[in-house]
Design an enzyme around this catalytic site. Structure first.
Site, mmCIF file in Angstrom:
data_model
loop_
_atom_site.group_PDB
_atom_site.id
_atom_site.type_symbol
_atom_site.label_atom_id
_atom_site.label_comp_id
_atom_site.label_asym_id
_atom_site.label_seq_id
_atom_site.Cartn_x
_atom_site.Cartn_y
_atom_site.Cartn_z
ATOM 1 N N CYS A 4 -2.789 6.110 10.860
ATOM 2 C CA CYS A 4 -2.033 5.980 9.602
ATOM 3 C C CYS A 4 -0.855 6.952 9.564
ATOM 4 O O CYS A 4 0.143 6.682 8.921
ATOM 5 C CB CYS A 4 -2.948 6.219 8.418
ATOM 6 N N GLU A 34 -6.040 6.362 -0.240
ATOM 7 C CA GLU A 34 -5.435 6.896 0.987
ATOM 8 C C GLU A 34 -4.848 5.698 1.715
ATOM 9 O O GLU A 34 -5.581 4.955 2.371
ATOM 10 C CB GLU A 34 -6.508 7.591 1.839
HETATM 11 P P1 NAD Z 1 -7.674 -2.766 4.994
HETATM 12 O O1 NAD Z 1 -7.017 -2.398 3.723
HETATM 13 O O2 NAD Z 1 -7.514 -4.163 5.507
HETATM 14 O O3 NAD Z 1 -9.257 -2.549 4.902
HETATM 15 C C1 NAD Z 1 -9.848 -1.318 4.546
HETATM 16 C C2 NAD Z 1 -11.221 -1.536 3.946
HETATM 17 O O4 NAD Z 1 -11.071 -2.267 2.743
HETATM 18 C C3 NAD Z 1 -12.216 -2.312 4.802
HETATM 19 O O5 NAD Z 1 -13.486 -1.687 4.728
HETATM 20 C C4 NAD Z 1 -12.280 -3.666 4.107
HETATM 21 O O6 NAD Z 1 -13.555 -4.288 4.221
HETATM 22 C C5 NAD Z 1 -12.033 -3.297 2.672
HETATM 23 N N1 NAD Z 1 -11.495 -4.380 1.839
HETATM 24 C C6 NAD Z 1 -10.829 -5.500 2.220
HETATM 25 N N2 NAD Z 1 -10.498 -6.237 1.138
HETATM 26 C C7 NAD Z 1 -10.958 -5.573 0.055
HETATM 27 C C8 NAD Z 1 -10.910 -5.800 -1.355
HETATM 28 N N3 NAD Z 1 -10.307 -6.880 -1.875
HETATM 29 N N4 NAD Z 1 -11.465 -4.890 -2.176
HETATM 30 C C9 NAD Z 1 -12.066 -3.798 -1.677
HETATM 31 N N5 NAD Z 1 -12.122 -3.512 -0.357
HETATM 32 C C10 NAD Z 1 -11.574 -4.377 0.491
HETATM 33 O O7 NAD Z 1 -7.169 -1.706 6.036
HETATM 34 P P2 NAD Z 1 -7.430 -1.660 7.595
HETATM 35 O O8 NAD Z 1 -6.701 -2.764 8.261
HETATM 36 O O9 NAD Z 1 -8.890 -1.517 7.856
HETATM 37 O O10 NAD Z 1 -6.730 -0.249 7.937
HETATM 38 C C11 NAD Z 1 -5.379 -0.128 8.236
HETATM 39 C C12 NAD Z 1 -4.604 0.418 7.048
HETATM 40 O O11 NAD Z 1 -5.193 1.587 6.559
HETATM 41 C C13 NAD Z 1 -3.184 0.828 7.428
HETATM 42 O O12 NAD Z 1 -2.297 0.432 6.410
HETATM 43 C C14 NAD Z 1 -3.256 2.331 7.511
HETATM 44 O O13 NAD Z 1 -2.048 3.011 7.317
HETATM 45 C C15 NAD Z 1 -4.227 2.634 6.444
HETATM 46 N N6 NAD Z 1 -4.861 3.908 6.699
HETATM 47 C C16 NAD Z 1 -4.611 4.945 5.875
HETATM 48 C C17 NAD Z 1 -5.200 6.173 6.136
HETATM 49 C C18 NAD Z 1 -4.978 7.371 5.263
HETATM 50 O O14 NAD Z 1 -5.667 8.350 5.468
HETATM 51 N N7 NAD Z 1 -4.081 7.335 4.314
HETATM 52 C C19 NAD Z 1 -6.040 6.304 7.239
HETATM 53 C C20 NAD Z 1 -6.262 5.215 8.048
HETATM 54 C C21 NAD Z 1 -5.684 4.020 7.767
#
Ligand code: NAD
Length: 475
Positions: A254, A220
């Site tokens: 998002c 997502e």
């Molecule tokens: P992010 O990708 O930085 O982090 C998300 C999660 O991934 C965190 O729990 C983090 O600890 C983990 N993470 C970080 N590095 C990782 C790795 N190498 N392997 C596995 N996990 C890892 O995202 P964010 O800044 O927390 O959220 C914002 C982003 O999320 C935006 O791009 C937004 O559009 C997207 N988003 C999408 C949805 C959806 O439903 N499609 C909903 C909310 C946010």
């Protein structure tokens, strides 16, 4: 110290996974009764802890509207848990499928089975909803579940761990906290399914890590979700709905409308209608309890840079600060801004904005607006404002996006009967309601041969009878 903390978090990760693996091997899926009980117990716990959770989210953000947390972080989860509780027995029912005449009287069925142990990685922007909404589907399907919430919302994550610990035995569901290192180790675990919500860049890393163990993933992700305004639609109404979608959670959503395509002759009027709408929604910013702060200094700085970059490239910046307050940078509240005349190579048109900044792109003909969207990666959401059925159909037919709302923003996401997910770079797979149950279930085909049947017809030694059968089948 950091290494010790990381080591113990990694150790806990392995321990919880081992406990759930053993429970899966020994006891298998959660019973129907236990699913029913746990879906309700979690909903009740969230209702009871709603104030506490909203305070924790506010603390993590610096400031987050309590109302927005209850509306967008708690309500959709509670409604989702109760919807799943009401319907999961029906979703579980094996489905009978027709069998071709030549194989009758055998019968065919699909049975839905839980996958096993499901991993959920969630982001910070809706820290309760995005950790627990996937859990509703995974739990209804009978899986065991591990959640790794975001390290950017530590107060909420700690409370989530407590709530989950109260409702579930660790062998059923557990929260594991930690930073990027723990997240990476989490993504390397041999889950039966890994469900990730977050950025597209990290999504790629998650998919790579999961590929090592052939773990199927749901991603997502984010992207730049456009709104397209048709010439026929009342400007004031569109501006207000776009402002609501853009400024909810200060744009850290998002599916927030990222930018808006507006007929060129309406551009100036749209900017002023958006300004009026934003001022009605948020007459002040600095101490307004309804206006949320940006989650971290890094993200606030990124937004300031994005606006400065647009300005440096010749865009006009229309800041909206109705009370004319000076905003203390330490408070991380950023005034909404509309950008006009933004070139395509500006940062604001290159990366997902994720804040209260709205580029307005003027178009002359509808084909141009459609082309603008088609030339860019498939977004997570698309918004179209028009009462002209032909305009709407044209946009829907000629563009792609995870989901759509017509004459509205955001609300397609809270409909249990509408699967939620992205397409292409905005994600793969879907959840919410029945779609969540299906995502976390294996659709197992069962062909049941009848006692008396014609299968012998197709066995060697082949001869005249087979020739006749083949000439019938290949006619
Ligand atoms: P992010 O990708 O930085 O982090 C998300 C999660 O991934 C965190 O729990 C983090 O600890 C983990 N993470 C970080 N590095 C990782 C790795 N190498 N392997 C596995 N996990 C890892 O995202 P964010 O800044 O927390 O959220 C914002 C982003 O999320 C935006 O791009 C937004 O559009 C997207 N988003 C999408 C949805 C959806 O439903 N499609 C909903 C909310 C946010």
């Amino acid at each position: 110290m950091h290494d010790i903390v990381s080591l113990s978090a990694a150790g806990r990760l392995q321990d919880v996974f081992a406990v759930q693996r053993r429970a899966w091997a020994e006891q298998g899926a959660l019973s129907v009764r236990r699913r029913d009980e746990a879906l309700e117990a979690l909903a009740v716990a969230l209702v009871r802890r709603a104030d506490e959770l909203a305070r924790a989210v506010a603390q993590d953000f610096g400031h987050r509207s309590i109302h927005e947390t209850k509306l967008a972080d708690l309500y959709p989860v509670i409604a989702g848990l109760r919807h799943a509780r009401k319907h999961f027995r029906r979703w579980m029912k094996p489905q009978r499928r027709p069998i071709r005449m030549m194989f009758q009287p055998a019968s065919g069925r699909i049975r839905y089975q839980p996958l096993g142990i499901v991993g959920i990685i969630s982001p910070w922007n809706y820290p309760v909803q995005l950790a627990l909404s996937p859990l509703a589907g995974a739990l209804a399907a009978g899986n065991r579940i591990m959640i790794k919430p975001s390290e950017l919302t530590p107060c909420t994550s700690a409370l989530l761990e407590q709530v989950i610990g109260e409702v579930f035995d660790e062998s059923e569901a557990a929260v594991v906290q930690g930073g990027a290192d723990v997240a990476q180790a989490f993504a390397r675990l041999p889950f039966d399914h890994l469900f990730f919500t977050g950025s597209t860049a990290v999504g790629k890393e998650v998919m790579k890590a999961a590929a090592e163990n052939l773990v199927p993933v749901t991603l997502e992700l984010g992207g730049k979700s456009p709104a397209i305004l048709a010439p026929d639609y009342p400007l004031g109404k569109a501006a207000e709905r776009i402002a609501v979608g853009k400024l909810f959670n200060a744009g850290q959503t998002c599916i927030a409308p990222d930018y808006v395509l507006v007929p060129r002759r309406h551009e100036a009027a749209f900017v002023s209608a958006f300004r009026d709408a934003a001022a009605r929604l948020y007459p002040s910013l600095a101490a307004n309890p309804d206006y949320t702060a940006i989650v971290s200094e890094r993200h606030a700085e990124r937004l300031r840079r994005l606006v400065a970059d647009a300005r440096a490239r010749g865009a006009a910046v229309h800041e909206i600060n109705p009370a004319g307050e000076s905003l203390d940078p330490a408070g991380r509240r950023i005034a909404p801004a509309v950008l006009t005349g933004v070139p395509s190579d500006a940062l604001a048109m290159q990366e997902e904005i994720f804040g209260p900044v709205l580029p307005v792109i003027a178009y002359d003909r509808v084909e141009e607006a459609i082309r603008f969207v088609r030339d860019r990666p498939h977004p997570l959401a698309l918004y179209v404002f028009s009462h002209d059925g032909e305009f709407v159909s044209r946009v829907l037919e000629q563009t792609s996006s995870g989901g759509v709302a017509v004459n509205e923003t955001l609300l397609h996401c809270v409909q249990e009967e509408l699967p939620f997910g992205g397409v292409g770079p905005s994600g793969m797979g879907a959840y919410h309601g029945e779609a969540g149950f299906r995502t976390f279930s294996h659709a197992r085909s069962v062909f049941h041969q009848a006692r008396i049947n014609g299968a012998g017809m197709t066995r060697p030694p082949y001869g005249g009878r087979m020739e006749r059968l083949l000439s019938f089948l290949l006619r």
